[in-house]
Motif scaffolding. Structure first.
Motif, PDB file in Angstrom:
ATOM      1  N   LEU A   1       0.829  -1.203   0.000  1.00  0.00           N
ATOM      2  CA  LEU A   1       0.000   0.000   0.000  1.00  0.00           C
ATOM      3  C   LEU A   1       0.867   1.257   0.000  1.00  0.00           C
ATOM      4  CD1 LEU A   1      -2.780  -1.066   2.534  1.00  0.00           C
ATOM      5  CD2 LEU A   1      -2.981  -0.890   0.035  1.00  0.00           C
ATOM      6  N   THR A   2       1.979   1.203   0.721  1.00  0.00           N
ATOM      7  CA  THR A   2       2.905   2.338   0.735  1.00  0.00           C
ATOM      8  C   THR A   2       3.529   2.535  -0.637  1.00  0.00           C
ATOM      9  OG1 THR A   2       3.399   1.955   3.083  1.00  0.00           O
ATOM     10  CG2 THR A   2       4.960   3.293   1.844  1.00  0.00           C
ATOM     11  N   LEU A   3       3.896   1.432  -1.279  1.00  0.00           N
ATOM     12  CA  LEU A   3       4.420   1.522  -2.647  1.00  0.00           C
ATOM     13  C   LEU A   3       3.367   2.080  -3.596  1.00  0.00           C
ATOM     14  CD1 LEU A   3       6.575   0.956  -4.778  1.00  0.00           C
ATOM     15  CD2 LEU A   3       5.701  -1.395  -4.930  1.00  0.00           C
ATOM     16  N   LEU A   4       2.128   1.653  -3.424  1.00  0.00           N
ATOM     17  CA  LEU A   4       1.041   2.165  -4.251  1.00  0.00           C
ATOM     18  C   LEU A   4       0.882   3.660  -4.050  1.00  0.00           C
ATOM     19  CD1 LEU A   4      -1.365   1.970  -6.109  1.00  0.00           C
ATOM     20  CD2 LEU A   4      -2.715   1.031  -4.212  1.00  0.00           C
ATOM     21  N   ARG A   5       0.983   4.119  -2.799  1.00  0.00           N
ATOM     22  CA  ARG A   5       0.930   5.578  -2.527  1.00  0.00           C
ATOM     23  C   ARG A   5       2.006   6.313  -3.315  1.00  0.00           C
ATOM     24  NH1 ARG A   5       2.989   7.794   2.269  1.00  0.00           N
ATOM     25  NH2 ARG A   5       4.739   6.404   1.821  1.00  0.00           N
ATOM     26  N   ASP A   6       3.236   5.791  -3.286  1.00  0.00           N
ATOM     27  CA  ASP A   6       4.340   6.463  -3.969  1.00  0.00           C
ATOM     28  C   ASP A   6       4.152   6.469  -5.487  1.00  0.00           C
ATOM     29  OD1 ASP A   6       5.443   6.830  -1.475  1.00  0.00           O
ATOM     30  OD2 ASP A   6       6.833   5.134  -1.636  1.00  0.00           O
ATOM     31  N   VAL A   7       3.722   5.338  -6.030  1.00  0.00           N
ATOM     32  CA  VAL A   7       3.514   5.257  -7.476  1.00  0.00           C
ATOM     33  C   VAL A   7       2.343   6.154  -7.896  1.00  0.00           C
ATOM     34  CG1 VAL A   7       2.879   3.731  -9.393  1.00  0.00           C
ATOM     35  CG2 VAL A   7       4.514   2.953  -7.654  1.00  0.00           C
ATOM     36  N   ALA A   8       1.279   6.158  -7.084  1.00  0.00           N
ATOM     37  CA  ALA A   8       0.131   7.009  -7.397  1.00  0.00           C
ATOM     38  C   ALA A   8       0.536   8.477  -7.419  1.00  0.00           C
ATOM     39  CB  ALA A   8      -0.983   6.774  -6.383  1.00  0.00           C
ATOM     40  N   PHE A   9       1.343   8.891  -6.462  1.00  0.00           N
ATOM     41  CA  PHE A   9       1.779  10.289  -6.429  1.00  0.00           C
ATOM     42  C   PHE A   9       2.674  10.607  -7.623  1.00  0.00           C
ATOM     43  CE2 PHE A   9       4.812  13.586  -4.883  1.00  0.00           C
ATOM     44  CZ  PHE A   9       3.914  14.640  -4.877  1.00  0.00           C
ATOM     45  N   ASP A  10       3.600   9.703  -7.943  1.00  0.00           N
ATOM     46  CA  ASP A  10       4.488   9.936  -9.088  1.00  0.00           C
ATOM     47  C   ASP A  10       3.700  10.046 -10.392  1.00  0.00           C
ATOM     48  OD1 ASP A  10       6.723   9.951  -7.499  1.00  0.00           O
ATOM     49  OD2 ASP A  10       7.322   7.891  -7.945  1.00  0.00           O
TER      50      ASP A  10
END
Length: 234
Positions: free
Chosen positions: A145-154
């Protein structure tokens, strides 16, 4: 995560974010970013699968002022796994009960703090009250989920840039110069001498500037423009 990179437009991009949230057992998704310092929370770039009636009530009553998940994401970097116990104050409890009626009962909020001082959150929520295993289940999914947050923001940057461009006040060259000199502490008289015009002309420009920034004083406009990166007072 590949669908986020391949998304051709905002609609398909956010649908991909929400779909990934559902794969981890969440019913609703919210992505919100205030793209520049000095912008109001109500100016945030926001996409969600929440009921429109709840979004309208939340915005009209400015519930972000009492929402503990928002307070956490503005000041912390660690994910917040939350249930009803987080909403401790009476007004927070009332807000939570109303949110539950719209299918927002338990969830995780992942703070966003970007390199350009962006601030925001990616939230995944469930429409049912948490059981004893909720925290454990979410914690197991937390790395992804944390990785998804980072990818979503990028991957949101192309949409955020266009959104920000539409929000930032458009200044004429003369208005820009007025604001720059104001930020450096120059008075109306001094700016008029620099421009070789009347003080009334400078005041005319400053009135327009205040209107564009939605503030009541020239100094507030200068501060806001500086925080948005529109001018450099140095």
């Amino acid at each position: 995560m590949a669908p986020l990179w391949r998304a051709a437009d905002e609609k398909s991009w956010f649908e991909a974010v929400a779909l990934l949230g559902r794969k981890y057992g969440f019913d609703h998704t919210l992505f919100a970013v205030v793209p520049r310092p000095g912008m109001r929370f109500s100016d945030a770039y926001l996409r969600s699968t929440y009921a429109q009636s709840w979004r309208q009530a939340y915005d009209e009553r400015a519930l972000f002022r009492i929402d503990p998940t928002v307070a956490h994401c503005l000041t912390q970097t660690s994910p917040l796994i939350w249930t009803s116990s987080l909403f401790a104050e009476r007004n927070q409890q009332e807000m939570y009960e109303e949110a539950c009626q719209h299918g927002l009962c338990t969830g995780i909020s992942l703070p966003i703090h970007g390199p350009k001082q962006e601030v925001g959150m990616l939230c995944f929520l469930r429409s049912r009250h948490a059981g004893n295993s909720f925290d454990a289940n979410v914690e197991r999914s937390l790395p992804m989920l944390t990785l998804l947050r980072d990818v979503a923001f990028d991957t949101s940057q192309r949409f955020l840039d266009g959104y920000t461009e539409r929000l930032v006040p458009k200044l004429t060259p003369r208005e820009y110069e007025c604001l720059k000199w104001t930020a450096q502490g120059k008075s109306t008289w001094e700016i008029a001498k620099i421009f070789g015009c009347s003080e009334a002309t400078v005041n005319f420009h400053m009135t327009n500037i205040r209107g564009k920034f939605g503030v009541s004083s020239r100094s507030a406009a200068a501060v806001k423009a500086t925080r948005m990166g529109l001018i450099d007072p140095d």
